[in-house]
Design a protein around this motif. Sequence first.
Motif, PDB file in Angstrom:
ATOM      1  N   VAL A 333      46.964  31.386  -1.164  1.00  0.00           N
ATOM      2  CA  VAL A 333      47.469  29.802  -2.358  1.00  0.00           C
ATOM      3  C   VAL A 333      47.301  29.927  -3.421  1.00  0.00           C
ATOM      4  O   VAL A 333      46.032  31.004  -4.128  1.00  0.00           O
ATOM      5  CB  VAL A 333      46.288  28.875  -1.488  1.00  0.00           C
ATOM      6  N   PRO A 334      47.966  30.081  -4.893  1.00  0.00           N
ATOM      7  CA  PRO A 334      48.108  30.086  -6.088  1.00  0.00           C
ATOM      8  C   PRO A 334      46.537  29.732  -6.204  1.00  0.00           C
ATOM      9  O   PRO A 334      46.266  27.942  -6.550  1.00  0.00           O
ATOM     10  CB  PRO A 334      49.051  29.240  -6.684  1.00  0.00           C
ATOM     11  N   GLY A 335      45.859  29.857  -7.205  1.00  0.00           N
ATOM     12  CA  GLY A 335      44.591  29.673  -7.897  1.00  0.00           C
ATOM     13  C   GLY A 335      43.570  29.241  -7.050  1.00  0.00           C
ATOM     14  O   GLY A 335      41.894  28.891  -7.099  1.00  0.00           O
ATOM     15  N   LEU A 336      44.046  29.483  -5.589  1.00  0.00           N
ATOM     16  CA  LEU A 336      42.901  29.541  -4.377  1.00  0.00           C
ATOM     17  C   LEU A 336      42.137  30.602  -4.212  1.00  0.00           C
ATOM     18  O   LEU A 336      42.419  31.746  -3.847  1.00  0.00           O
ATOM     19  CB  LEU A 336      43.019  28.805  -3.616  1.00  0.00           C
ATOM     20  N   TYR A 337      40.974  30.815  -3.722  1.00  0.00           N
ATOM     21  CA  TYR A 337      39.417  32.468  -4.075  1.00  0.00           C
ATOM     22  C   TYR A 337      38.663  31.914  -2.560  1.00  0.00           C
ATOM     23  O   TYR A 337      38.509  30.625  -2.414  1.00  0.00           O
ATOM     24  CB  TYR A 337      39.452  33.062  -4.733  1.00  0.00           C
ATOM     25  N   ILE A 338      38.705  32.579  -1.674  1.00  0.00           N
ATOM     26  CA  ILE A 338      37.505  32.258  -0.886  1.00  0.00           C
ATOM     27  C   ILE A 338      36.468  33.735  -1.413  1.00  0.00           C
ATOM     28  O   ILE A 338      36.435  35.370  -1.466  1.00  0.00           O
ATOM     29  CB  ILE A 338      37.613  33.034   0.378  1.00  0.00           C
ATOM     30  N   ALA A 339      34.806  32.825  -1.798  1.00  0.00           N
ATOM     31  CA  ALA A 339      33.707  33.923  -0.895  1.00  0.00           C
ATOM     32  C   ALA A 339      32.462  33.805   0.029  1.00  0.00           C
ATOM     33  O   ALA A 339      33.320  32.762   0.654  1.00  0.00           O
ATOM     34  CB  ALA A 339      32.845  33.171  -2.523  1.00  0.00           C
ATOM     35  N   ALA A 340      32.290  34.445   0.325  1.00  0.00           N
ATOM     36  CA  ALA A 340      31.439  35.252   1.710  1.00  0.00           C
ATOM     37  C   ALA A 340      30.271  35.287   0.973  1.00  0.00           C
ATOM     38  O   ALA A 340      29.957  36.328   0.094  1.00  0.00           O
ATOM     39  CB  ALA A 340      31.600  35.972   2.210  1.00  0.00           C
ATOM     40  N   TRP A 341      29.168  34.806   1.622  1.00  0.00           N
ATOM     41  CA  TRP A 341      27.631  34.887   0.921  1.00  0.00           C
ATOM     42  C   TRP A 341      26.339  35.021   1.998  1.00  0.00           C
ATOM     43  O   TRP A 341      26.279  34.964   3.331  1.00  0.00           O
ATOM     44  CB  TRP A 341      26.933  34.597  -0.239  1.00  0.00           C
ATOM     45  N   VAL A 342      24.827  35.842   1.548  1.00  0.00           N
ATOM     46  CA  VAL A 342      24.095  35.160   2.456  1.00  0.00           C
ATOM     47  C   VAL A 342      23.282  34.060   1.960  1.00  0.00           C
ATOM     48  O   VAL A 342      22.936  34.810   1.142  1.00  0.00           O
ATOM     49  CB  VAL A 342      23.235  36.857   2.899  1.00  0.00           C
ATOM     50  N   GLN A 343      22.412  33.439   2.893  1.00  0.00           N
ATOM     51  CA  GLN A 343      21.419  32.862   2.564  1.00  0.00           C
ATOM     52  C   GLN A 343      20.666  32.213   3.568  1.00  0.00           C
ATOM     53  O   GLN A 343      21.062  32.883   4.393  1.00  0.00           O
ATOM     54  CB  GLN A 343      22.209  31.243   1.327  1.00  0.00           C
ATOM     55  N   GLY A 344      19.290  32.301   2.888  1.00  0.00           N
ATOM     56  CA  GLY A 344      18.800  31.706   4.301  1.00  0.00           C
ATOM     57  C   GLY A 344      17.126  32.397   3.797  1.00  0.00           C
ATOM     58  O   GLY A 344      17.075  32.865   3.785  1.00  0.00           O
ATOM     59  N   PRO A 345      16.584  31.625   5.440  1.00  0.00           N
ATOM     60  CA  PRO A 345      14.831  32.492   5.098  1.00  0.00           C
ATOM     61  C   PRO A 345      14.600  33.386   6.065  1.00  0.00           C
ATOM     62  O   PRO A 345      15.847  33.875   6.493  1.00  0.00           O
ATOM     63  CB  PRO A 345      13.851  31.114   5.688  1.00  0.00           C
ATOM     64  N   GLU A 346      13.512  34.701   5.365  1.00  0.00           N
ATOM     65  CA  GLU A 346      14.053  35.450   6.266  1.00  0.00           C
ATOM     66  C   GLU A 346      13.464  35.442   7.338  1.00  0.00           C
ATOM     67  O   GLU A 346      13.143  34.998   8.145  1.00  0.00           O
ATOM     68  CB  GLU A 346      12.588  36.323   5.526  1.00  0.00           C
ATOM     69  N   GLY A 347      14.537  36.808   8.177  1.00  0.00           N
ATOM     70  CA  GLY A 347      14.866  36.881   9.534  1.00  0.00           C
ATOM     71  C   GLY A 347      16.094  35.454  10.247  1.00  0.00           C
ATOM     72  O   GLY A 347      15.846  36.096  11.188  1.00  0.00           O
ATOM     73  N   ALA A 348      16.101  34.580   9.573  1.00  0.00           N
ATOM     74  CA  ALA A 348      17.348  33.669  10.310  1.00  0.00           C
ATOM     75  C   ALA A 348      18.458  33.884   9.292  1.00  0.00           C
ATOM     76  O   ALA A 348      18.977  31.830   9.113  1.00  0.00           O
ATOM     77  CB  ALA A 348      16.437  32.356  10.481  1.00  0.00           C
ATOM     78  N   GLN A 349      18.240  34.712   8.061  1.00  0.00           N
ATOM     79  CA  GLN A 349      20.031  34.705   7.682  1.00  0.00           C
ATOM     80  C   GLN A 349      21.167  34.371   7.824  1.00  0.00           C
ATOM     81  O   GLN A 349      21.121  34.305   9.027  1.00  0.00           O
ATOM     82  CB  GLN A 349      19.991  35.297   6.282  1.00  0.00           C
ATOM     83  N   ASP A 350      21.939  33.790   7.244  1.00  0.00           N
ATOM     84  CA  ASP A 350      23.576  33.183   7.876  1.00  0.00           C
ATOM     85  C   ASP A 350      24.613  33.520   6.755  1.00  0.00           C
ATOM     86  O   ASP A 350      23.693  34.061   5.588  1.00  0.00           O
ATOM     87  CB  ASP A 350      23.433  31.919   8.383  1.00  0.00           C
TER      88      ASP A 350
END
Length: 358
Positions: A333-350
């Motif tokens: 889709v013109p102008g549209l991007y996807i990002a993925a990353w990690v977040q959350g407390p140690e041992g239970a990151q998502d």
Amino acid sequence: MRTRTLIVRSLTTGILMATIVSCKEIAGSSGPGPTEPTLLSVNSPTKDEDPFVLLARDGTIIVAWFSDRGANPDLYVSSTKNRRDWTPAARVTTSSAGDFYPNLYQDDQGLFHLTWFRWTALNVGQIMYNTSADGVTWNTATEVPATNTPNVDDWVPTITGTADGTVLIYFVSKVRNTSNQQDDIYLAVKRPGVATFDAAVPLTVNSATLHDHLPFAARTGAGVDLVWERHDLTQETPWLNPKSDLFHATSPDGKTWSAPAKITNDAGNVVHLFPALYADQQHQWSVLWLSTRSGAPRAFELSLNQLAGYPQTATVNSSLPEGYSHRIAPTTVPGLYIAAWVQGPEGAQDIYYRFFKR
């Protein structure tokens, strides 16, 4: 003996740790339009890290990561064709050893290539490799080692290839050269039509006195670009060191390299970590990374053709929340991007993702 976990990352008193971010999960996020940060690694009460996001040639978006679900570290993939409905997380590896840090590449013929590292014992790692016709279904019977030197610690690989079908896997190792006190970047090559990889060799970009780590390579046109971080011997693990900088080099064939060029030049204990390369929809390439140059860790980016202008040409990507291991890919889709990353407390990151406009 070295001790290491891939999931302890704090920037409190110089140590990088996962930052918990309040994100709104949108049920049934739709459209081609932007979304809020949304949980991808659903139904996983333990660690999920190391995301990699890829736009396939047919428009499918694939995210790969490692998860401790099932009481064993393995790789998983999920995909979407409409940017709304994601396939359930599918297990890609089934070894009793730990599988971490997946990286994907689709070649000119459409074949998908996957690399990762497998820990068979503490600080004993091997780079692994597999292929898939669709990037979503993977047969463990076709896994092969890209490295096979016993009792060494090969890890954090990145993969790309050249137009003639050569597969290039760059990774980090230390004890391959027992005279070294530092980690170096190595290359394993699989030549066209050959089933196995050549013996790994160190890159000429490596420092003789500092750690070179967290490489990310991409075929950006006729050649290959490589970005990585460099830090002193105060702490071996990058996210435990109080200071690090980014470097860049280019290669016409992925084997012979230009002299490394330092990108960042901040004074004091500023940390630059998890560099990645991504192309926009006009095929212009940028470096994306996590930095503390403005205080709290944020995702910065910088166009490859503006590296010499750092820091004036570096900008915060305000579409990306706090967290770490941010990865970006374009969509159809013109102008549209996807990002993925990690977040959350140690041992239970998502793993989280969002679609954003730019």
